[in-house]
Design an enzyme around this catalytic site. Structure first.
Site, PDB file in Angstrom:
ATOM      1  N   LYS A   1      -2.954  -8.647   1.587  1.00 17.71           N
ATOM      2  CA  LYS A   1      -2.262  -8.028   0.445  1.00 17.71           C
ATOM      3  C   LYS A   1      -0.853  -7.730   0.913  1.00 17.71           C
ATOM      4  O   LYS A   1      -0.549  -7.854   2.105  1.00 17.71           O
ATOM      5  CB  LYS A   1      -2.971  -6.750  -0.015  1.00 17.71           C
ATOM      6  CG  LYS A   1      -3.302  -5.762   1.117  1.00 17.71           C
ATOM      7  CD  LYS A   1      -4.089  -4.547   0.618  1.00 17.71           C
ATOM      8  CE  LYS A   1      -5.576  -4.783   0.535  1.00 17.71           C
ATOM      9  NZ  LYS A   1      -6.169  -4.351  -0.719  1.00 17.71           N
ATOM     10  N   ARG A   2       0.042  -7.336  -0.019  1.00 15.71           N
ATOM     11  CA  ARG A   2       1.380  -6.976   0.418  1.00 15.71           C
ATOM     12  C   ARG A   2       1.305  -5.879   1.485  1.00 15.71           C
ATOM     13  O   ARG A   2       0.419  -5.025   1.455  1.00 15.71           O
ATOM     14  CB  ARG A   2       2.213  -6.506  -0.787  1.00 15.71           C
ATOM     15  CG  ARG A   2       2.601  -7.636  -1.711  1.00 15.71           C
ATOM     16  CD  ARG A   2       3.507  -8.634  -0.993  1.00 15.71           C
ATOM     17  NE  ARG A   2       4.800  -8.034  -0.741  1.00 15.71           N
ATOM     18  CZ  ARG A   2       5.887  -8.290  -1.460  1.00 15.71           C
ATOM     19  NH1 ARG A   2       5.860  -9.163  -2.447  1.00 15.71           N
ATOM     20  NH2 ARG A   2       7.025  -7.700  -1.165  1.00 15.71           N
TER      21      ARG A   2
ATOM     22  N   LYS B   1      -0.955   1.098   1.639  1.00 17.30           N
ATOM     23  CA  LYS B   1      -2.143   0.243   1.751  1.00 17.30           C
ATOM     24  C   LYS B   1      -2.765   0.322   3.144  1.00 17.30           C
ATOM     25  O   LYS B   1      -3.855  -0.170   3.387  1.00 17.30           O
ATOM     26  CB  LYS B   1      -1.785  -1.206   1.412  1.00 17.30           C
ATOM     27  CG  LYS B   1      -1.355  -1.407  -0.043  1.00 17.30           C
ATOM     28  CD  LYS B   1      -0.956  -2.855  -0.304  1.00 17.30           C
ATOM     29  CE  LYS B   1      -0.322  -3.079  -1.664  1.00 17.30           C
ATOM     30  NZ  LYS B   1      -1.300  -3.123  -2.768  1.00 17.30           N
TER      31      LYS B   1
ATOM     32  N   LYS C   1     -12.239  -9.714  -6.220  1.00 16.59           N
ATOM     33  CA  LYS C   1     -12.359 -11.129  -5.831  1.00 16.59           C
ATOM     34  C   LYS C   1     -13.268 -11.280  -4.616  1.00 16.59           C
ATOM     35  O   LYS C   1     -14.107 -12.184  -4.556  1.00 16.59           O
ATOM     36  CB  LYS C   1     -10.973 -11.716  -5.533  1.00 16.59           C
ATOM     37  CG  LYS C   1     -10.068 -11.768  -6.757  1.00 16.59           C
ATOM     38  CD  LYS C   1      -8.601 -12.033  -6.408  1.00 16.59           C
ATOM     39  CE  LYS C   1      -7.715 -11.692  -7.603  1.00 16.59           C
ATOM     40  NZ  LYS C   1      -6.275 -11.658  -7.281  1.00 16.59           N
TER      41      LYS C   1
HETATM   42  C1  475 Z   1      -0.955  -1.998  -8.132  1.00 12.44           C
HETATM   43  N1  475 Z   1       4.553  -3.824  -8.687  1.00 12.44           N
HETATM   44  C2  475 Z   1      -2.382  -2.474  -7.947  1.00 12.44           C
HETATM   45  C3  475 Z   1      -2.002  -4.060  -9.826  1.00 12.44           C
HETATM   46  O1  475 Z   1      -2.584  -3.534 -12.074  1.00 12.44           O
HETATM   47  C4  475 Z   1      -2.924  -2.999  -9.273  1.00 12.44           C
HETATM   48  C5  475 Z   1       6.397  -2.324  -9.212  1.00 12.44           C
HETATM   49  C6  475 Z   1       7.776  -2.162  -9.296  1.00 12.44           C
HETATM   50  C7  475 Z   1       8.591  -3.187  -9.005  1.00 12.44           C
HETATM   51  C8  475 Z   1       8.044  -4.370  -8.603  1.00 12.44           C
HETATM   52  N2  475 Z   1       6.702  -4.528  -8.523  1.00 12.44           N
HETATM   53  C9  475 Z   1       5.897  -3.549  -8.821  1.00 12.44           C
HETATM   54  C10 475 Z   1       3.555  -2.978  -8.893  1.00 12.44           C
HETATM   55  O2  475 Z   1       3.708  -1.850  -9.240  1.00 12.44           O
HETATM   56  C11 475 Z   1       2.215  -3.512  -8.685  1.00 12.44           C
HETATM   57  O3  475 Z   1       2.022  -4.676  -8.313  1.00 12.44           O
HETATM   58  N3  475 Z   1       1.215  -2.688  -8.918  1.00 12.44           N
HETATM   59  C12 475 Z   1      -0.144  -3.134  -8.719  1.00 12.44           C
HETATM   60  O4  475 Z   1      -0.692  -3.532  -9.964  1.00 12.44           O
HETATM   61  C13 475 Z   1      -2.445  -4.571 -11.173  1.00 12.44           C
HETATM   62  O5  475 Z   1      -4.182  -3.578  -9.073  1.00 12.44           O
HETATM   63  O6  475 Z   1      -3.165  -1.393  -7.513  1.00 12.44           O
HETATM   64  O7  475 Z   1      -0.403  -1.624  -6.884  1.00 12.44           O
END
Ligand code: 475
Length: 831
Positions: A567-568, A573, A682
């Site tokens: 994951k990132r 995390k 997944k």
């Molecule tokens: C959560 N990205 C996961 C997933 O709902 C969750 C925010 C700001 C700027 C750029 N990218 C972001 C996110 O906030 C993000 O990817 N959030 C993720 O969304 C789907 O499963 O827990 O961290």
């Protein structure tokens, strides 16, 4: 409409319709035609790339037929559409997905075989469409698959980045970023050079009187950039429904102006204009869960939102309906706050362009939009300086002020004695400089706000959006727990397991109703079934082991427990908790006698993930993982007992190889920080167990599969704040096991200790915000339980089967149906 075409013409069109291929021979013919004409090659110089291109083009032709029919039908029936606005669509590869969804993979396989190609090699030629960072972008891609598969009339709108997420290389243990020029050849997109929208920036607002003496605002002057549409067909599974993903690309507006400049010899500045325009859609911002507030990002947002709304409004106006019917025809979902300007833009169109009164317009706007929040991390919540807005979008700032004024007036009426409340909920933060709070604007501009897992939805309602629940009532806020598409994440990624499941559940219908998986439960005690199940997992591990050998030249034992965290990279995390645990394991092995070592369960710790280029701490974590790997992997005392692997450039297509090969995956965020997580779903769906915290969707996964089938540990979300508070006031001693790990790091065992000083002192000296030390002991203990349980393979496999049988809830189909009913008020369109 059809009647408007004269009979003889209609006949000519109909009898010559392209019918697509129906069998292997027809498909072969299509491939050869594309190789020889579209690509201008022949059998003598058709390499894998050309064979991929021709195969993709043949399937594209097939998709576009269904796409045309789907779009025509949606238009004729005048049905309500859902528009999913997302700055990210992390699609991955399209060919395998297209073949499986239209059930053409077997045909393609045998045809390619006859032509002298292996289908796996051909599939492997495709570049990932990596137009996203992580969870948020991949969720959008799963949603597109589900919306098409369930026959919902849906369009995705996004940006056509020339560069998607960077490619990651690991050099001397460090991450190096390489640009991802993915568009070199993209057979899946249709440029629509006739579908363009001119988008305006900067300038000023002039008030004037219209014929009736009403004051109207005109936004004039400034820069104009043209948006060009590129369409990608989105096929549903086992249905002709084929939806559209429309991505906008920016180019210089072709006006008199440029032409004059060009002719009058200002060649350079004319080229500069061009480049400035193209910059808007040039690159995806590589930050996950972080907002950096860059002007170009705001420009991207407005460019994309304005083009999309223009398109949506243009389509609505063709129906000649009254404006108040707009929300009956159009639902728009905001994927996080990134498209929130759409709220303001629609209000602007309605009042400035279409002459509606404010209240009438605002009722339409709020009935149209829904907002999904994906994170509670404060550093990810978008805020823009008022000054930047004033400069870039002066009219929008005025409208935001008015939205805020009317909103605050209504709040004041309801809570007359609560002055504090007004400043707390104001869309404008009275800071220095003043900021526009995008999440608040999204809430005020939408009729529903949702979180992405139960805990997360509870948290937003009780913490960051608490005041808004008081103001609007609890009904405006809801939960829609995330899901994943079983087509890509089981059928495509794990074909053998999919086949085994189909053989026991009555065919592949389980891919359309994932709850059918519960039929597997009756085979848990079937020894032969368990054996087949285990063989498939082993084969998937062998495949990953080969991949590791070929990319890193490290030999791993496929019989070892594969422990995966991909994951990132982010402190919340907690990959640092994982690698500290690995070091602890290593130190223990070193202390063991040869006899004791023989009793140990061998493990392969596999990491993967990108760090945002500007996130120094995340890069240190990658560096530490790699350094630990280079010490452990060649230590003869350790042998097969422990290997540490960092897989370069984790992306969607690599996930499809890694996830099916996992025995145990790690979802170990500090409780309350991971909104949902989707890879957890997944991994379980592919027959792997989980070690995780009580966070995000882990909680609901536990509820579904049973707590005996998951390894939970660590602090609960309700206790996090108290612990943090204690840390800041000194009552904080590092866990003794973790201290040994720190001693090993600072002694230089894993390279220059100075390199990792910050990782250690974040825990030891700077408050341990993510509670790594607090959770360390329970993490180690739980890993010990994993070791013990893995020794009993029969029981382990039974747990995996039971878990898969109970995962039906986590299909993105269930999730999309919830959105459709609760938020969009939209029905599937029968095919
Ligand atoms: C959560 N990205 C996961 C997933 O709902 C969750 C925010 C700001 C700027 C750029 N990218 C972001 C996110 O906030 C993000 O990817 N959030 C993720 O969304 C789907 O499963 O827990 O961290």
């Amino acid at each position: 409409v059809e009647a408007s075409i004269p009979e003889p013409q209609r006949e000519a069109w109909t009898k010559n319709q392209f019918d697509g291929f129906k069998n292997k021979d027809e498909f072969e013919k299509e491939v050869v035609r594309h190789v020889e004409t579209t690509l201008a090659r022949s059998m003598f110089n058709c390499d894998d790339v050309a064979a991929y291109s021709a195969t993709a083009l043949a399937f594209r032709d097939r998709l576009i037929k269904d796409w045309n029919k789907t779009q025509q039908r949606q238009t004729f029936t005048d049905s309500k559409r859902i528009y999913y606005l997302s700055l990210e669509f992390l699609m991955g590869r399209a060919l395998d997905n297209a073949m499986l969804n239209v059930k053409g993979k077997d045909i393609a396989k045998s045809a390619l075989d006859e032509l002298g190609f292996r289908i796996e090699d051909i599939i492997g030629q495709e570049n990932d469409a990596a137009l996203g960072n992580g969870g948020l972008g991949r969720l959008a891609a799963c949603f597109l698959d589900s919306m098409a598969s369930l026959n919902y009339p849906a369009w995705g709108y996004g940006l056509r980045y020339r560069y998607g997420i960077f490619k990651q290389e690991i050099i001397d243990g460090y991450q190096v970023e390489v640009p991802d020029y993915w568009l070199d050849f993209n057979p899946w997109e249709f440029p629509r050079h006739d579908v363009t929208v001119d988008i305006q920036f900067y300038g000023h607002v002039r008030k004037s009187q219209d014929a009736n003496g009403k004051t109207v605002a005109n936004w004039e002057g400034g820069e104009t950039v043209t948006a060009v549409a590129y369409d990608m067909p989105i096929p549903g599974y086992d249905t002709p429904s084929t939806n559209n993903l429309r991505l906008w690309s920016s180019k210089a507006a072709s006006g008199e102006f440029d032409f004059q400049k060009f002719n009058s010899g200002e060649y350079e500045s004319s080229v500069a204009d061009q480049q400035r325009a193209e910059t808007i859609s040039a690159v995806l911002y590589p930050n996950d869960n972080l907002d950096r507030g860059k002007e170009l990002r705001l420009k991207q947002q407005y460019f994309w939102v304005a083009a999309s709304l223009y398109d949506i409004v243009r389509r609505f106006k063709k129906s000649k309906r009254a404006w108040r019917e707009f929300p009956d025809q159009v639902a728009i979902q905001l994927n996080d706050t990134h498209p929130t300007l759409a709220v303001v833009e629609l209000q602007r169109i309605l009042i400035d362009k279409e002459g509606l009164e404010w209240d009438e317009a605002w009722a339409i706007v709020t009935a149209t939009f829904g907002y999904t929040n994906h994170t509670v991390l404060p550093e990810a919540l978008e805020k823009w300086p008022v000054g930047l807005f004033q400069h870039l979008l002066p009219r929008h700032l005025q409208i935001i002020y008015d939205i805020n004024l009317f909103f605050l007036q209504s709040v004041e009426k309801r809570f007359p004695d609560d002055r504090d409340m007004l400043s707390r909920v104001s869309i404008i933060e009275e800071s220095q400089p003043k900021m526009v709070r995008m999440a608040y604007l999204a809430i005020v501009g939408s009729h529903k706000v949702n979180g992405v897992a139960e805990l997360h939805s509870d948290l937003i309602q009780t913490t960051i959006f608490k005041d808004f629940v008081k103001i609007y009532g609890a009904d405006k806020f809801t939960n829609v727990t995330n899901g994943i598409t079983p087509r890509r994440w089981l059928h495509q990624a794990n074909p053998r397991l999919s086949e085994l499941i189909a053989s026991k559940t009555g065919g592949y219908d389980y891919l359309k109703d994932l709850t059918t998986l519960n039929k597997l439960e009756q085979y848990v005690d079937d020894k032969a079934f368990r054996k087949e199940w285990a063989e498939i997992k082993y084969a998937n591990k062998v495949r990953l082991a080969k991949y590791i050998k070929s990319t890193l030249d490290i030999t791993v034992n496929p019989a070892a427990l594969f422990d995966v965290q991909v994951k990132r990279i982010h402190e919340y995390k907690r990959q640092q908790l994982n690698i500290f645990g690995v070091i602890y394991r290593y130190l223990q092995i070193k202390e063991m006698s040869a006899e004791e070592r023989k009793k140990q369960a061998p493990r392969v710790s596999i990491f993967g993930g990108k760090a945002a280029p500007g996130y120094w701490m995340a890069k240190q974590i990658i560096h530490l993982i790699n350094n630990v790997g280079s010490v452990v992997n060649k230590d003869p005392d350790v042998g097969d007992l422990l290997k540490v692997i960092f897989l370069e450039d984790y992306n969607v297509s690599k996930a499809e190889i890694i996830i099916p090969a996992s025995d145990l995956s790690e979802h170990i965020s500090t409780a309350g920080t991971e909104a949902s997580g989707t890879s957890n779903m997944k991994f379980v769906l592919n027959g792997g167990l989980i070690i995780g915290t009580c966070d995000g969707a882990n909680i609901e996964i536990t509820r579904e599969i049973g707590q005996e089938n998951i390894f939970l540990f660590g602090t609960l979300s309700e206790d996090v704040e108290d612990l943090r508070h204690n840390h800041t006031y000194g009552k904080h001693a590092v866990d003794s096991g973790l201290q040994k790990v720190f001693d090993a790091i600072t002694s230089g065992k894993f390279g220059d200790a100075n390199d990792f000083g910050a990782l250690v002192s974040a825990v030891r000296d700077h408050g341990d915000y993510y509670l790594v030390s607090d959770d360390f002991q329970s993490y180690i203990d739980t890993q010990k339980m994993v070791d013990e349980e893995y020794k009993n393979q029969e029981e382990w496999v039974s747990k995996c089967i039971r878990s898969v049988a109970r995962m039906g809830f986590f299909s993105s189909d269930r999730c999309i149906n919830e959105y459709a009913e609760e938020i969009w008020n939209i029905e599937p369109l029968a095919v």
